[in-house]
Structure formats: structure tokens, C-alpha cells
Design an enzyme around this catalytic site. Structure first.
Site, PDB file in Angstrom:
ATOM      1  N   ASN A  97       1.741   5.581   4.430  1.00  0.00           N
ATOM      2  CA  ASN A  97       1.015   6.815   4.400  1.00  0.00           C
ATOM      3  C   ASN A  97      -0.233   6.868   5.389  1.00  0.00           C
ATOM      4  O   ASN A  97      -0.658   7.985   5.519  1.00  0.00           O
ATOM      5  CB  ASN A  97       0.848   7.169   3.006  1.00  0.00           C
ATOM      6  CG  ASN A  97      -0.262   6.095   2.188  1.00  0.00           C
ATOM      7  OD1 ASN A  97       0.168   4.940   2.665  1.00  0.00           O
ATOM      8  ND2 ASN A  97      -0.902   6.464   1.237  1.00  0.00           N
TER       9      ASN A  97
ATOM     10  N   GLU B  75      -2.890  -2.669  -4.913  1.00  0.00           N
ATOM     11  CA  GLU B  75      -3.406  -1.512  -5.003  1.00  0.00           C
ATOM     12  C   GLU B  75      -2.282  -0.528  -4.984  1.00  0.00           C
ATOM     13  O   GLU B  75      -1.216  -0.361  -4.122  1.00  0.00           O
ATOM     14  CB  GLU B  75      -4.373  -1.268  -3.523  1.00  0.00           C
ATOM     15  CG  GLU B  75      -5.233   0.009  -3.945  1.00  0.00           C
ATOM     16  CD  GLU B  75      -4.544   1.260  -3.516  1.00  0.00           C
ATOM     17  OE1 GLU B  75      -4.037   1.872  -4.495  1.00  0.00           O
ATOM     18  OE2 GLU B  75      -4.659   1.899  -2.554  1.00  0.00           O
TER      19      GLU B  75
ATOM     20  N   CYS C  67      -2.006   7.652  -3.188  1.00  0.00           N
ATOM     21  CA  CYS C  67      -2.021   6.995  -4.459  1.00  0.00           C
ATOM     22  C   CYS C  67      -3.277   7.714  -5.400  1.00  0.00           C
ATOM     23  O   CYS C  67      -2.889   7.838  -6.366  1.00  0.00           O
ATOM     24  CB  CYS C  67      -2.226   5.583  -4.564  1.00  0.00           C
ATOM     25  SG  CYS C  67      -3.740   5.082  -3.500  1.00  0.00           S
TER      26      CYS C  67
ATOM     27  N   GLU D 296     -11.367  -2.893  -3.475  1.00  0.00           N
ATOM     28  CA  GLU D 296     -11.116  -2.859  -1.878  1.00  0.00           C
ATOM     29  C   GLU D 296     -12.048  -1.777  -1.447  1.00  0.00           C
ATOM     30  O   GLU D 296     -12.935  -1.174  -2.369  1.00  0.00           O
ATOM     31  CB  GLU D 296     -10.009  -2.074  -1.275  1.00  0.00           C
ATOM     32  CG  GLU D 296      -8.538  -3.382  -1.639  1.00  0.00           C
ATOM     33  CD  GLU D 296      -7.390  -2.556  -1.260  1.00  0.00           C
ATOM     34  OE1 GLU D 296      -7.142  -1.395  -0.868  1.00  0.00           O
ATOM     35  OE2 GLU D 296      -6.463  -3.478  -1.079  1.00  0.00           O
TER      36      GLU D 296
END
Length: 502
Positions: A158, A255, A291, A465
Site C-alpha cells: 500500500n 504491524e 491498516c 514503529e
């Protein structure tokens, strides 16, 4: 950049391993398809387990020099890499747009964001600090942070370049070498990143293998020479990575997905909240392929209709079209299988009784275009409210009872983000404390505060992150305990021992 430039990528020389360009060991390839035209634009190698093994060996060979390099010197090289990326911003943005379908403006922002992340992590190079503990006069211990060694980094489709650069910089600055596998659907900008890095980083420090997740990705996750794997992507693949890493007891960070709620209280301004809902869905950045998108909008009944009217106005103003045109807001979805999956979710929503209050998502042809769809009348038991769609589909769910709304917001295996809209900041903070998510906005639009830790609860992942926590996550602690044997010598107090004055 014309399409012919892309086709110059030679599948015989498109993987970057140990400072050299090479093909897959079995010469197999993957077609790269422009989702806006459904035409092939390039071919890339489909890496085998042997190719991954070669990349790991190259990274292992490069490790002693890279980890021994002073942290500030590694930081200097990453700053140089960021500068080199910035110089090619337009080219890299167009490459991602043609390869992924994301709008050109958004991909230009992604490249700039990648530069910021690389510089962020370069600036944290000296923050990998230890500590010391005294245990009397004759014993103490000190802790060090050391790199894991070879890091496997697997990224999704993405945000191709942003993830390729930004999600490897922390591992590199911590002293690790990296084997990167981009998505087989959007690998072209990662190949360009390897080309840029080849002029800056030592051979073998950064390696790129292209290929399918089931083959190259699985080989990285299971490889005994990789002690640390970081994966960004879907839940099913994340579970596979975690299982594959279990045999060699890898440190795995994940993630993963989200089914994120946006909660609109009755005192919120419907127009402002509606604009934030569309921004938070990332419709005009990645077609909702994100996400952190707020795909479940929980709206109090008192403002439900006003919010819905405003939401429809914002969504209907978005322009779906050629992603290379600067006035395009929404491009095509990234690849055919994902396009079909999103269309099935839309059909299932209608079959379950949800009411689409926009167009039905009918695609254009050619191309993998899906118009954004807003569903009203969604119930908690519908697939629309429970499954991650990863596309331009929003579900509006009215509520009246606060406790029931909290249960609904948390009634998902995911826990990545949430967004709370209210003028009552006491209620906002109280609600944020009760939401099971790793990142919560209060009156936000989905834009993260730069440098803050990002990561989810529950099935949304493991680890953080985008911050110092990410850098530290690529290091492991070593404690060294030191004893001072014997007693000080008999003349320790003399002036000659201490070089004092006579």
C-alpha cells in the site's frame, strides 16, 4: 517518467544481493501490472529459497564492518541516503503511482515522508544507550545494546517506497544489515531504492529480493541465519511469519491489520467530523488500503443523519480517475485479487442488509477502480463491521447507549487505532482510556504525530514503529558484570600513587 523507463528493469538483473544485480536462481519472473490500465509494465525475479540464502549470506558477510562502524558514521550515511532520495522525489513518486495505483500527489508525500523517517532514525543513532549498576565497591555491571545481526524486512503493497525506505532505516542505524522483500505487486520502487543505496551503503548492508510471499517471504521468516524479522501486512500472513519464526526462536515484530472505530459524540460538529472521517480513511491517499483507516464510524443517533449528509457530500466530491493526474483523489486498487476481494465485501454487505447510500462501487474499465462506498444501517454482526476490507468502504453505525458503544468499539480481534470526536475533553480522555487500541486520536484526522510510537493491541501486531522504540527493537541487551579482584594496594593513599602535590 515514461512507461518505457520502467520496462528497462531487466529481470535478469533486478535483485540486489551483496552489491550485485542478479536474477532468480531458477530464472522465474513475476509480471508487474499497472492497475490503472491492467497492462504489464515490467517483469521482476521471483526469488527462491536459494536466493534468500544468498542474500542472508551477503548480509552476514557485511555485518562485521557495518556493526563496528561508529553509530554517528552510520547516521551520516543514512542522512546521505535521505538526501539522495529527495533528489529523485518526482521519479520515485511516479514509479509508485504506476506500479501501485496510488495517486501521484499522495506518492510524492510518501517519498517526502520516507526522507523524514530516514532522517529521524539517523538522528536517533546515539540514543541506543545502556546503563550501569553498582553492587558495592568491588562489583558493578553495565548493559549494552547490540544489533541482532541480519534483519529480514517484509513490507506490503500500500505504501511501497515509504515502507521500503522508512521501515529499514531503524534496523540499519542500529547496526544490523537488512534483507528486504517488497510486495510482489509493488516492487519497482524498492529496486530503485537499492540502486540509490548502492552508491552510499557498503556492499551487502542492504539487499533486496523480489518474489512471492509464499516462497521468498516464507524463506526469510524461517531462515536460521535471520534472528530478527519485521513484517507489515495482513493478519493471515502475519500469523504465518510468526509460526515460521518459532522454530528458530526469532524476535518477530508485526504491524498487522485494523478494524478501527471512529466515535462521533452528539456534541461534535458533523461537517468537521465528516471531513476527518474521509481523511482518516485515507481514501485520497491509498483508496482506503491502510491498516489505520477508520472504517467503522460509530455515530450518535442525535447527529447521525446530519453526519451522514455531510459525509456523502465529502465523498461525492472525490475524483476517481487516472492516478497520474494531479487532480485525481482516488486511483485503482493495487492488484486484481485484492480488487475482487473488495468487490465481494461490497456484495456481501448488501446481501446482509446494509444500505449503500453512495454508488455501489462499480468499477471503471479498464483498470481496477472501485468507487468509494458508504454503507448505512450496518449492524455489529455484519461482515462489514467485523472484517478488514482494506478498500474504499465505510460503515456507519448509529448508537445511543455509551456502554454499548464502548463494547462495540472493542468488539473486534484488532486494536490498532481509534478516533474520538467530541468537544467534551473529559469525556474524550475517559473514552480513550477504555478503548483497546494502540493509537487513539482525539479530534484527529488520521495524521500521526511524527516520532510517536505506532503499533497495535490484540491481533493488530507486536511491537512499535516510527519512534525510538523501533530503533531499540532492533537491538538486544547484553549485561556485563565486572568484579574488581583483591584489595587496593598498601600505598594507594600516598601522594605519589595519586600524582598529588609533594
Amino acid at each position: 517518467m515514461e512507461p518505457s523507463v520502467i520496462t528497462e528493469i531487466n529481470p535478469e538483473q533486478a535483485m540486489y544481493i551483496g552489491g550485485s544485480w542478479c536474477a532468480s536462481s531458477d530464472r522465474s519472473t513475476i509480471d508487474c501490472i499497472n492497475p490503472a490500465t491492467e497492462q504489464r509494465i515490467a517483469r521482476i525475479p521471483d526469488a527462491t529459497e536459494d536466493d534468500v540464502d544468498r542474500a542472508v549470506q551477503a548480509a552476514s558477510d557485511a555485518l562485521p564492518v557495518w556493526r563496528a562502524m561508529p553509530a554517528v558514521r552510520r547516521a551520516d550515511l543514512l542522512y546521505q541516503l535521505a538526501d539522495a532520495i529527495a533528489e529523485r522525489r518526482e521519479e520515485l513518486a511516479r514509479l509508485d503511482t504506476i506500479d501501485s495505483g496510488n495517486p501521484l500527489r499522495a506518492m510524492a508525500d510518501d517519498v517526502s515522508g520516507a526522507c523524514r523517517e530516514v532522517r529521524l532514525f539517523a538522528g536517533l543513532a546515539t540514543e541506543m544507550k545502556g546503563a550501569s549498576v553498582s553492587d558495592g565497591n568491588d562489583r558493578f555491571a553495565y548493559a549494552l545494546r547490540e544489533p541482532y545481526g541480519v534483519v529480514g524486512r517484509i513490507i506490503p503493497f500500500n505504501h511501497p517506497f515509504k515502507f521500503a525506505a522508512g521501515k529499514t532505516a531503524a534496523a540499519l542505524v542500529a547496526g544490523n544489515t537488512v534483507v528486504l522483500k517488497p510486495s510482489e505487486h509493488t516492487s519497482l520502487s524498492a529496486i530503485r531504492l537499492a540502486e540509490i543505496s548502492s552508491q552510499i551503503l557498503p556492499r551487502g548492508t542492504f539487499n533486496v529480493v523480489t518474489g512471492r510471499g509464499a516462497r521468498a517471504g516464507a524463506a526469510i521468516a524461517a531462515h536460521p541465519g535471520i534472528p530478527r524479522v519485521a513484517f507489515t501486512g495482513g493478519l493471515t500472513a502475519g500469523r504465518a511469519v510468526l509460526r515460521a519464526g518459532a522454530d528458530t526462536i526469532k524476535h518477530v515484530s508485526l504491524e498487522l491489520g485494523g478494524k478501527n472505530p471512529m466515535i462521533v459524540f452528539p456534541d461534535a460538529d458533523p461537517a468537521t467530523a465528516a471531513r476527518a472521517a474521509v481523511a482518516g480513511m485515507n481514501l485520497a491517499r491509498s483508496q482506503g488500503q491502510s491498516c489505520q483507516s477508520n472504517s467503522r464510524i460509530l455515530v450518535h443517533a442525535d447527529v447521525h443523519q446530519a453526519f451522514l449528509d455531510e459525509l456523502l457530500g465529502v465523498v461525492s466530491a472525490l475524483r476517481v480517475g487516472d492516478p497520474l493526474e494531479l487532480d485525481t483523489d482516488i486511483g485503482p486498487l493495487a492488484f486484481r485479487e485484492h480488487f475482487d476481494r473488495v468487490r465481494r465485501h461490497i456484495a456481501t454487505g448488501k446481501a446482509e442488509g446494509a444500505h449503500p447510500v453512495t454508488a455501489d462501487g462499480a468499477e471503471r474499465s479498464p483498470g481496477l477502480f472501485v468507487n468509494p462506498v458508504v454503507f448505512d444501517g450496518v449492524s455489529a454482526t455484519m461482515a462489514l463491521a467485523r472484517e478488514e476490507i482494506f478498500g474504499p468502504v465505510l460503515s456507519v453505525i448509529p448508537w445511543t447507549d455509551y456502554e454499548a458503544m464502548i463494547r462495540l468499539a472493542n468488539d473486534t480481534p484488532y486494536g490498532l487505532t481509534a478516533n474520538i470526536w467530541t468537544r467534551d475533553l473529559t469525556m474524550a480522555h475517559y473514552t480513550a482510556a477504555r478503548i483497546e487500541a494502540g493509537y487513539v486520536w482525539i479530534n484527529g484526522s488520521g495524521k500521526r504525530v511524527f516520532g510517536t510510537p505506532f503499533g497495535g493491541y490484540k491481533h493488530s501486531g507486536i511491537g512499535k514503529e516510527g519512534s525510538l522504540e523501533e530503533v531499540l527493537g532492533y537491538t538486544r541487551h547484553k549485561v556485563v558484570a565486572v568484579g574488581l579482584p583483591g584489595q587496593p594496594g598498601p600505598n594507594m593513599n600516598s601522594s605519589t600513587q595519586h600524582g598529588g602535590m609533594a
